[in-house]
Enzyme design. Structure first.
Site, mmCIF file in Angstrom:
data_model
loop_
_atom_site.group_PDB
_atom_site.id
_atom_site.type_symbol
_atom_site.label_atom_id
_atom_site.label_comp_id
_atom_site.label_asym_id
_atom_site.label_seq_id
_atom_site.Cartn_x
_atom_site.Cartn_y
_atom_site.Cartn_z
ATOM 1 N N ASP A 23 -0.473 -4.306 -4.113
ATOM 2 C CA ASP A 23 -1.830 -4.192 -3.554
ATOM 3 C C ASP A 23 -1.829 -4.601 -2.080
ATOM 4 O OD1 ASP A 23 -4.528 -3.702 -3.396
ATOM 5 O OD2 ASP A 23 -5.109 -5.648 -4.197
ATOM 6 N N LEU A 30 -1.273 1.506 4.058
ATOM 7 C CA LEU A 30 -0.477 1.571 5.269
ATOM 8 C C LEU A 30 -1.429 1.620 6.449
ATOM 9 C CD1 LEU A 30 1.885 4.380 3.991
ATOM 10 C CD2 LEU A 30 2.254 1.919 3.820
#
Lengths: 319, 418
Positions: B300, B67
């Site tokens: 991923d 993130l």
């Protein structure tokens, strides 16, 4: 995926690699080079082909020799040549590669001659120009990382053609540090495109890239086997930093196993030629008796190199 | 966005955990699955959702999503049907401090989008020198410990880290790559890297690290999860370990199921991944491993800004934006392999939930009402504009895919609706 150096008509818009260059394009470059060769013998060594054009030598990695040959070639075509030593200017100030290119395009560059330490950098520039819609700006790869040095590959082909006429029955041995060599890759692709009968990659396993046989070469770990009965021997430069023990035990042992001595050369055909992209390490990859001997064509390579680079620039400017 | 009583009807309901694939209604109440098929006694729906032609499945569980900016990435997650995700510790700064973990947990809870499960750093600053405060980090919310992409070179320290984690029954996740063998490599050490003059990463970089991790995990008795396998030889080692009775788990990134070194083409930096895309036979072996259930599948997700990709291949940052592509690319894989949807969806729902040990990835009665409703037939083109993530980097740009999320629910709340 279209080869990014050819336009929709299959003509050369950039010279990025010999990989994927059609035989006809290579022959056209070599034929054009042949016609430029006599320009260098004239009293006034100039033709007006690139008059009014600006050729930027953009060298992100130092190489006075290569840069000089491009400069001479461009000047003999009457171009304005601007040399940028980018290692010491913009990138040191944090400018990105493409920022530098944008700035040079804004200065109305017609052609970039690019040397960069990273494989693929000239492709990135060519792709960027395509996205900008600048099909009128051409890129010549003057060496990128380990990837390609196409003008060297082409001048090698010119040299071979000059001495051997035809590629069809030729056995060519490329000896040395193929792993780190952009020259070897450019030579291999060009030789295979031109139909050489056999290309041998000769060296210890630590200096050969993985799956190199997929490029169409025969791998030989033994120098004798590699050069036996061959027509052309291309020796590669061994960089000093490769001799520190991680890839090779020592320069001495390398020379003993892979150095080109008169005795080793005797295994090749009697009329075999010996080439080297320079600069040579005498006593490391090549014995002085060979380097200065009758079979060496190392200095003619340099002369042909100017004509080949003139041909590449002339053809690109016309497309 | 309160927790409503919801009735989703006319849907094809797929719940891999229960082996369900049938036309069944789903009833949600108080943030949980209240019933499947028939409404529970006294159920009155505040909203009825007609899901004719749509598939209802558990919200996706992503084993690895980075993130950058939290809010846009969590919006991307729910737009992609992802309701739970594990965040690796290589944030800036890394997740080796309880305060950082608590802040991440609190921020994601406040947003109320996808649930975020932080993976704590196994060693301080991920430097591989000193153990991180795993117990303290666990209390702050970490559900496992990893080094992200920074290997522990010192095998004695790796053993100690595993032993310490095993003390508290924490799972250890490792991305298997030997630092020395990987060197400064940027692509699979094969045909394409050799042709392009890129420095190669041999398969042995992965297999040596897997073998080391398996041996040490056996010795430490730790729960081991190996992340983002890239090679056929790698999955073969894990298959053998599992047959030998070891409880090791693993995952494969979704792009590795579809792409190979060939996709690098002429230095396409969007195809730069860590671990690298390998040969087509490796890709086929990875597909087989996912098919048989040896490996779960993750996004991923790694958002990279344009500047990070507009560089020569070796200098470009690895990774791709993938949260919003996990579902359509899993569906593409299922279609190409002619896999039953329940099997394919297990790899991105129930399997990863079991690996993480979280209550998710299931529609059984009493489970959290984390639900993904998607149209399996809707085709769309992957464009930068179509992605909500701040990362617009994907090797799948301009690909046309099937499968678009229509609604995502987390704890019974509708967090995304298209």
């Amino acid at each position: 995926m279209r080869n990014p150096q050819l336009n929709a008509n299959g003509e050369l818009t950039h010279l990025l690699s010999t990989d994927g260059l059609p035989r006809a394009v290579i022959n056209h470059i070599l034929d054009t080079a042949s016609s430029f060769l006599e320009v260098s013998d004239r009293e006034v060594k100039k033709v007006p082909l690139l008059r009014g054009k600006s050729v930027f030598n953009v060298f992100f990695e130092n190489s006075t020799r290569t840069r000089t040959t491009f400069e001479i070639a461009a000047k003999r075509l009457s171009a304005d040549v601007i040399n940028l030593d980018v290692t010491r200017s913009s990138t040191a100030k944090g400018e990105t590669l493409l920022d530098t290119v944008d700035n040079l395009v804004a200065m109305h560059a017609d052609m970039f001659v690019v040397r960069h330490a990273a494989s693929g950098a000239p492709h990135l520039i060519a792709d960027h120009l395509r996205r900008l819609g600048r099909n009128d700006v051409h890129v010549v790869n003057a060496g990128d990382g380990r990837h390609a040095h196409p003008t060297q590959g082409l001048l090698d082909m010119y040299t071979i053609r000059h001495y051997k006429k035809d590629f069809a029955n030729l056995a060519v041995a490329i000896v040395g540090d193929i792993l780190h060599s952009r020259v070897a890759r450019s030579d291999i692709h060009a030789l295979i495109a031109l139909g050489a009968a056999e290309v041998r990659a000769v060296g210890p396993q630590t200096l050969l890239p993985a799956a190199i046989e997929k490029m169409g070469v025969r791998v030989c770990h033994d120098l004798g086997e590699g050069i036996r009965d061959c027509d052309v021997v291309i020796m590669l430069r061994l960089q000093n930093e490769r001799m520190n023990g991680a890839l090779l035990p020592s320069a001495r042992e390398y020379f003993r196993c892979y150095g080109l001595t008169p005795m080793a050369l005797a295994l090749a055909k009697p009329d075999a030629i010996v080439m080297h992209p320079g600069p040579m390490n005498r006593g490391v990859e090549i014995d002085s008796d060979v380097a200065d001997g009758p079979q060496a064509v190392i200095l003619p390579q340099v002369t042909f190199g100017i004509a080949v680079r003139m041909a590449v620039m002339g053809i690109l400017a016309g497309n | 966005m309160t927790r409503q009583h919801l009735h989703i009807h006319n849907a094809r309901l797929i719940d891999p955990g229960q082996g369900l694939d049938a036309c069944l209604d789903l009833f949600l109440a108080d943030g949980q699955v209240a019933a499947i098929g028939q409404p529970p006694a006294g159920f009155s729906a505040e909203r009825r959702i007609d899901a004719t032609g749509l598939i209802v499945c558990p919200g996706l569980v992503d084993l690895s999503a980075r993130l950058g900016g939290i809010e846009p990435e969590l919006r991307a997650a729910v737009a992609g049907g992802v309701t739970s995700l594990a965040c690796p510790p290589d944030t800036k700064p890394p997740l080796d401090e309880p305060g950082l973990v608590e802040r991440l947990v609190r921020r994601s809870e406040t947003l109320g989008l996808a649930r975020v499960y932080p993976i704590g750093a196994l060693t301080q600053e991920l430097a591989g020198q000193k153990l991180a405060e795993m117990n303290t980090l666990s209390r702050a919310g970490c559900i496992a410990f990893s080094q992200a992409k920074h290997p522990i070179v010192n095998t004695q320290l790796l053993l100690r880290a595993m032993q310490y984690a095993a003390t508290f029954d924490y799972a250890v996740r490792l991305r298997p790559q030997d630092d020395f063998l990987a060197g400064d490599g940027v692509a699979h050490d094969g045909e394409v890297a050799s042709r392009l003059g890129l420095t190669g990463i041999p398969v042995s970089a992965e297999t040596v690290a897997i073998a080391t991790a398996l041996q040490l995990a056996c010795e430490a008795g730790v729960r081991l999860h190996l992340s983002r396998l890239s090679s056929g030889a790698g999955v073969a080692l894990i298959r053998a370990a599992r047959r030998g009775g070891m409880q090791v788990t693993c995952d494969i990134a979704i792009h590795h199921l579809h792409l190979s070194e060939m996709d690098i083409g002429y230095f396409d930096s969007y195809a730069r991944f860590d671990p690298p895309l390998r040969s087509t036979s490796d890709r086929d072996a990875l597909r087989a491993a996912a098919r048989e259930g040896l490996a779960a599948v993750c996004s991923d997700h790694t958002p990279v800004d344009a500047d990070g990709k507009q560089l020569p291949f070796a200098e470009a940052l690895p990774g791709a934006s993938a949260l919003e592509l996990l579902l359509p690319l899993t569906l593409r894989w299922a279609a190409e392999e002619e896999l039953p949807l329940a099997v394919a969806l297990a790899r991105i729902t129930s399997d990863p939930a079991a690996i993480l040990g979280i209550e998710a990835g299931s529609l059984s009665v009493g489970s959290p009402a984390d639900v993904c409703v998607f149209d399996p037939g809707e085709r769309w083109r992957i464009t930068p504009e179509a992605l909500r993530s701040q990362g617009k980097n994907s090797p799948f740009l301009d690909h046309e895919v099937s499968g678009r999320v229509r609604m995502t629910l987390v704890g019974g709340r509708i967090v995304f609706e298209a």
